[in-house]
Design a protein around this motif. Structure first.
Motif, PDB file in Angstrom:
ATOM      1  N   THR A 119       0.858  -1.180   0.000  1.00  0.00           N
ATOM      2  CA  THR A 119       0.000   0.000   0.000  1.00  0.00           C
ATOM      3  C   THR A 119       0.891   1.225   0.000  1.00  0.00           C
ATOM      4  O   THR A 119       1.829   1.323   0.812  1.00  0.00           O
ATOM      5  CB  THR A 119      -0.922   0.031   1.221  1.00  0.00           C
ATOM      6  N   VAL A 120       0.631   2.148  -0.912  1.00  0.00           N
ATOM      7  CA  VAL A 120       1.447   3.354  -1.027  1.00  0.00           C
ATOM      8  C   VAL A 120       0.554   4.585  -1.089  1.00  0.00           C
ATOM      9  O   VAL A 120      -0.626   4.498  -1.453  1.00  0.00           O
ATOM     10  CB  VAL A 120       2.344   3.315  -2.290  1.00  0.00           C
ATOM     11  N   ARG A 121       1.139   5.699  -0.730  1.00  0.00           N
ATOM     12  CA  ARG A 121       0.507   7.003  -0.990  1.00  0.00           C
ATOM     13  C   ARG A 121       1.119   7.512  -2.283  1.00  0.00           C
ATOM     14  O   ARG A 121       2.342   7.550  -2.426  1.00  0.00           O
ATOM     15  CB  ARG A 121       0.784   7.976   0.151  1.00  0.00           C
ATOM     16  N   LEU A 122       0.277   7.895  -3.219  1.00  0.00           N
ATOM     17  CA  LEU A 122       0.768   8.264  -4.552  1.00  0.00           C
ATOM     18  C   LEU A 122       0.268   9.636  -4.968  1.00  0.00           C
ATOM     19  O   LEU A 122      -0.901   9.974  -4.784  1.00  0.00           O
ATOM     20  CB  LEU A 122       0.299   7.226  -5.584  1.00  0.00           C
ATOM     21  N   LYS A 123       1.190  10.416  -5.535  1.00  0.00           N
ATOM     22  CA  LYS A 123       0.815  11.664  -6.206  1.00  0.00           C
ATOM     23  C   LYS A 123       1.571  11.712  -7.528  1.00  0.00           C
ATOM     24  O   LYS A 123       2.801  11.605  -7.546  1.00  0.00           O
ATOM     25  CB  LYS A 123       1.160  12.882  -5.351  1.00  0.00           C
ATOM     26  N   ALA A 124       0.837  11.838  -8.621  1.00  0.00           N
ATOM     27  CA  ALA A 124       1.440  11.867  -9.957  1.00  0.00           C
ATOM     28  C   ALA A 124       1.310  13.254 -10.546  1.00  0.00           C
ATOM     29  O   ALA A 124       0.232  13.866 -10.487  1.00  0.00           O
ATOM     30  CB  ALA A 124       0.775  10.842 -10.869  1.00  0.00           C
ATOM     31  N   MET A 125       2.408  13.751 -11.120  1.00  0.00           N
ATOM     32  CA  MET A 125       2.433  15.114 -11.646  1.00  0.00           C
ATOM     33  C   MET A 125       3.047  15.146 -13.043  1.00  0.00           C
ATOM     34  O   MET A 125       3.914  14.322 -13.369  1.00  0.00           O
ATOM     35  CB  MET A 125       3.256  16.022 -10.721  1.00  0.00           C
ATOM     36  N   GLU A 192       5.400  11.045  -6.673  1.00  0.00           N
ATOM     37  CA  GLU A 192       5.818  11.108  -5.277  1.00  0.00           C
ATOM     38  C   GLU A 192       5.151   9.937  -4.562  1.00  0.00           C
ATOM     39  O   GLU A 192       3.925   9.837  -4.542  1.00  0.00           O
ATOM     40  CB  GLU A 192       5.408  12.430  -4.631  1.00  0.00           C
ATOM     41  N   VAL A 193       5.969   9.058  -3.994  1.00  0.00           N
ATOM     42  CA  VAL A 193       5.454   7.793  -3.455  1.00  0.00           C
ATOM     43  C   VAL A 193       5.958   7.591  -2.023  1.00  0.00           C
ATOM     44  O   VAL A 193       7.143   7.793  -1.746  1.00  0.00           O
ATOM     45  CB  VAL A 193       5.903   6.596  -4.317  1.00  0.00           C
ATOM     46  N   GLU A 194       5.062   7.179  -1.152  1.00  0.00           N
ATOM     47  CA  GLU A 194       5.432   6.794   0.214  1.00  0.00           C
ATOM     48  C   GLU A 194       4.959   5.369   0.454  1.00  0.00           C
ATOM     49  O   GLU A 194       3.786   5.052   0.247  1.00  0.00           O
ATOM     50  CB  GLU A 194       4.788   7.727   1.240  1.00  0.00           C
ATOM     51  N   LEU A 195       5.865   4.507   0.876  1.00  0.00           N
ATOM     52  CA  LEU A 195       5.518   3.114   1.169  1.00  0.00           C
ATOM     53  C   LEU A 195       4.921   3.029   2.565  1.00  0.00           C
ATOM     54  O   LEU A 195       5.601   3.291   3.564  1.00  0.00           O
ATOM     55  CB  LEU A 195       6.754   2.222   1.063  1.00  0.00           C
ATOM     56  N   LEU A 196       3.646   2.635   2.630  1.00  0.00           N
ATOM     57  CA  LEU A 196       2.925   2.608   3.904  1.00  0.00           C
ATOM     58  C   LEU A 196       2.873   1.212   4.519  1.00  0.00           C
ATOM     59  O   LEU A 196       2.943   1.071   5.745  1.00  0.00           O
ATOM     60  CB  LEU A 196       1.484   3.114   3.693  1.00  0.00           C
ATOM     61  N   GLU A 197       2.733   0.184   3.681  1.00  0.00           N
ATOM     62  CA  GLU A 197       2.530  -1.155   4.221  1.00  0.00           C
ATOM     63  C   GLU A 197       2.917  -2.206   3.196  1.00  0.00           C
ATOM     64  O   GLU A 197       2.807  -1.987   1.990  1.00  0.00           O
ATOM     65  CB  GLU A 197       1.051  -1.340   4.617  1.00  0.00           C
ATOM     66  N   ALA A 198       3.384  -3.344   3.682  1.00  0.00           N
ATOM     67  CA  ALA A 198       3.661  -4.507   2.833  1.00  0.00           C
ATOM     68  C   ALA A 198       3.271  -5.749   3.607  1.00  0.00           C
ATOM     69  O   ALA A 198       3.655  -5.924   4.761  1.00  0.00           O
ATOM     70  CB  ALA A 198       5.133  -4.555   2.440  1.00  0.00           C
ATOM     71  N   ARG A 199       2.488  -6.598   2.979  1.00  0.00           N
ATOM     72  CA  ARG A 199       2.034  -7.824   3.644  1.00  0.00           C
ATOM     73  C   ARG A 199       1.940  -8.934   2.598  1.00  0.00           C
ATOM     74  O   ARG A 199       1.831  -8.666   1.402  1.00  0.00           O
ATOM     75  CB  ARG A 199       0.672  -7.611   4.306  1.00  0.00           C
ATOM     76  N   ASP A 200       1.989 -10.170   3.091  1.00  0.00           N
ATOM     77  CA  ASP A 200       1.886 -11.304   2.179  1.00  0.00           C
ATOM     78  C   ASP A 200       0.520 -11.311   1.497  1.00  0.00           C
ATOM     79  O   ASP A 200      -0.500 -10.986   2.120  1.00  0.00           O
ATOM     80  CB  ASP A 200       2.094 -12.608   2.930  1.00  0.00           C
ATOM     81  N   ALA A 201       0.518 -11.686   0.232  1.00  0.00           N
ATOM     82  CA  ALA A 201      -0.741 -11.764  -0.514  1.00  0.00           C
ATOM     83  C   ALA A 201      -1.613 -12.874   0.078  1.00  0.00           C
ATOM     84  O   ALA A 201      -1.102 -13.836   0.658  1.00  0.00           O
ATOM     85  CB  ALA A 201      -0.470 -12.045  -1.989  1.00  0.00           C
ATOM     86  N   PRO A 202      -2.925 -12.744  -0.026  1.00  0.00           N
ATOM     87  CA  PRO A 202      -3.819 -13.770   0.538  1.00  0.00           C
ATOM     88  C   PRO A 202      -3.643 -15.113  -0.144  1.00  0.00           C
ATOM     89  O   PRO A 202      -3.287 -15.193  -1.329  1.00  0.00           O
ATOM     90  CB  PRO A 202      -5.219 -13.189   0.276  1.00  0.00           C
ATOM     91  N   ASP A 203      -3.882 -16.167   0.598  1.00  0.00           N
ATOM     92  CA  ASP A 203      -3.811 -17.528   0.067  1.00  0.00           C
ATOM     93  C   ASP A 203      -4.982 -17.752  -0.878  1.00  0.00           C
ATOM     94  O   ASP A 203      -6.152 -17.635  -0.494  1.00  0.00           O
ATOM     95  CB  ASP A 203      -3.866 -18.518   1.230  1.00  0.00           C
ATOM     96  N   LEU A 204      -4.680 -18.066  -2.137  1.00  0.00           N
ATOM     97  CA  LEU A 204      -5.739 -18.240  -3.129  1.00  0.00           C
ATOM     98  C   LEU A 204      -6.702 -19.359  -2.743  1.00  0.00           C
ATOM     99  O   LEU A 204      -7.891 -19.307  -3.078  1.00  0.00           O
ATOM    100  CB  LEU A 204      -5.135 -18.528  -4.506  1.00  0.00           C
ATOM    101  N   GLU A 205      -6.209 -20.375  -2.047  1.00  0.00           N
ATOM    102  CA  GLU A 205      -7.062 -21.505  -1.678  1.00  0.00           C
ATOM    103  C   GLU A 205      -8.130 -21.102  -0.667  1.00  0.00           C
ATOM    104  O   GLU A 205      -9.145 -21.790  -0.539  1.00  0.00           O
ATOM    105  CB  GLU A 205      -6.210 -22.633  -1.093  1.00  0.00           C
TER     106      GLU A 205
END
Length: 409
Positions: A119-125, A192-205
């Motif tokens: 999850t990131v905060r994004l601003k594109a210019m 302009e990007v700020e990294l807010l969170e990183a987590r494992d992707a959900p188990d497809l099963e």
């Protein structure tokens, strides 16, 4: 099966009415054409950039800062940290994608990994500073090309909590197509990007039916975006990911309605995959994708049309014509199928004529127009007079010899 009033397109993927992905708002105005007789996108050259492994980090020099008057330290506002010269990182070594840290993060070990949901905060210019996109909480799967390539490549280099400035060439943003109405074609972007969170992707099963359908549709929609950008390699990548999501095993029971929806998404992905493979002249792969559609839906017009087109591209006119006739029978008013079928019938007739001429030459019997006619007595069934005279003489001699032998006895 498409309705009789729906226009088919061999080059346009399937589109469905669904919520626009935050990572690709440009899909909101996509058209719903099915078979477009004009193949107006040119095949893009494959990028040499390997998206699976980033090059080693290198320092490419420091940004030059203006000299301070009289070498006096500048006034610092209360609560504001002193600004040190920052380093620009040339991410791909080509100068087309650069990153600079504005606010340091928590260390290299906190960087996210491919396959994680970030999850990131994004601003594109734009280059003039005008903001074209802001998102306080954009979430995507890192490495799946769910977002702009510039973002997908550079977020892998961010530390948790880091804020960075990314300057990207149009090639890694919206390319030659741009994004109507706010991003013109071939325009570089500053992110302009700020990294807010990183987590494992959900188990497809463990995904329920609704979650799996939603995830597969998001991947498919991203493929549609790349198709519209004429980047068929990345489109194929996104459709493949969507198909893997759909085909993954599950520990959750789905309702019949959810099973039907998953099948519908699968068919759309396969049809779009075939369209992308056709653009890249990957005929065997496109034929396989069409056959997979027809296994589930034998009357799928787009799959029939594309299969016929693939066979025609391979010169298999005899096999292609009945397939296109079957598609035309399902939708008799479709002008595109009519035109393609007429073209193939003519090509097949020319092919048969050439084969007939070739066989005549192989058998030593060229066509009548190829050589002047000679004496009529030289037909294949005529017998030369010399042969006839010789045979008669031999027969008479045999009779005479028989008479002599009989007289002696």
């Amino acid at each position: 099966m498409a309705s009789s009033g729906e226009e088919l397109s061999s080059s346009s993927p399937d589109w469905v009415d669904s919520g626009t992905d935050l990572s690709c708002p440009e899909l909101a105005g996509a058209s719903a054409s099915l078979l477009d007789s004009g193949e107006d996108f040119e095949v893009l050259e494959d990028d040499d950039d390997d998206l699976s492994e980033l090059p080693p980090l290198e320092d490419v020099g420091r940004v030059k800062t203006p000299a301070k008057e009289d070498a006096q330290p500048s006034e610092q506002a209360p609560g504001e940290a002193a600004e040190d010269p920052q380093e620009w990182l040339d991410v791909l070594g080509s100068g087309l994608l650069k990153k600079k840290t504005l606010v340091p993060g928590r260390g290299v070990e906190s960087r996210p990994h491919k396959g994680q949901d970030v999850t990131v905060r994004l601003k594109a210019m734009l280059e003039d500073g005008s903001v074209v996109e802001e998102n306080p909480g954009l979430t995507f799967t890192l490495g799946d090309c769910d977002v702009l390539q510039a973002l997908d490549l550079c977020v892998q280099l961010l530390e948790m909590g880091e804020t960075a400035l990314i300057v990207s060439d149009a090639k890694y943003c919206y390319g030659s197509q741009g994004r109507s109405p706010d991003i013109p074609p071939n325009v570089a972007l500053t992110l302009e990007v700020e990294l807010l969170e990183a987590r494992d992707a959900p188990d497809l099963e463990l995904l329920n039916g609704k979650e799996k359908i939603g995830l597969a549709n998001r991947k498919r929609e991203r493929g549609n975006f790349y198709y519209q950008q004429a980047d068929y390699v990345l489109a194929i990548n996104s459709y493949d990911i969507a198909l893997k999501v759909i085909g993954s095993s599950s520990k959750v029971d789905f309702s019949p309605k959810e099973e039907a929806e998953l099948l519908d998404v699968k068919v759309k992905c396969l049809n779009n995959l075939a369209a992308s493979q056709l653009k890249l002249d990957h005929y065997e792969a496109a034929l396989k994708s069409c056959n997979l559609v027809l296994e589930h839906q034998p009357g799928n017009i787009k799959a029939l049309f594309r299969k016929g087109k693939v066979l025609a591209q391979q010169g298999e006119y005899r096999e292609a014509i009945p397939i296109l006739k079957a598609a035309l029978k399902l939708e008799p008013s479709n002008k595109t199928i009519h035109a393609e079928l007429s073209k193939l019938v003519k090509k097949h007739a020319d092919q048969k004529s050439m084969e007939t001429e070739m066989y005549r030459k192989m058998l030593g019997n060229p066509s009548a127009g190829g050589a002047p006619a000679k004496c009529k007595d030289k037909l294949p069934w005529s017998i030369p007079w010399k042969w006839l005279f010789g045979a008669t003489a031999i027969a008479l001699g045999g009779v005479a010899l028989s008479v002599v032998i009989a007289a002696r006895n």
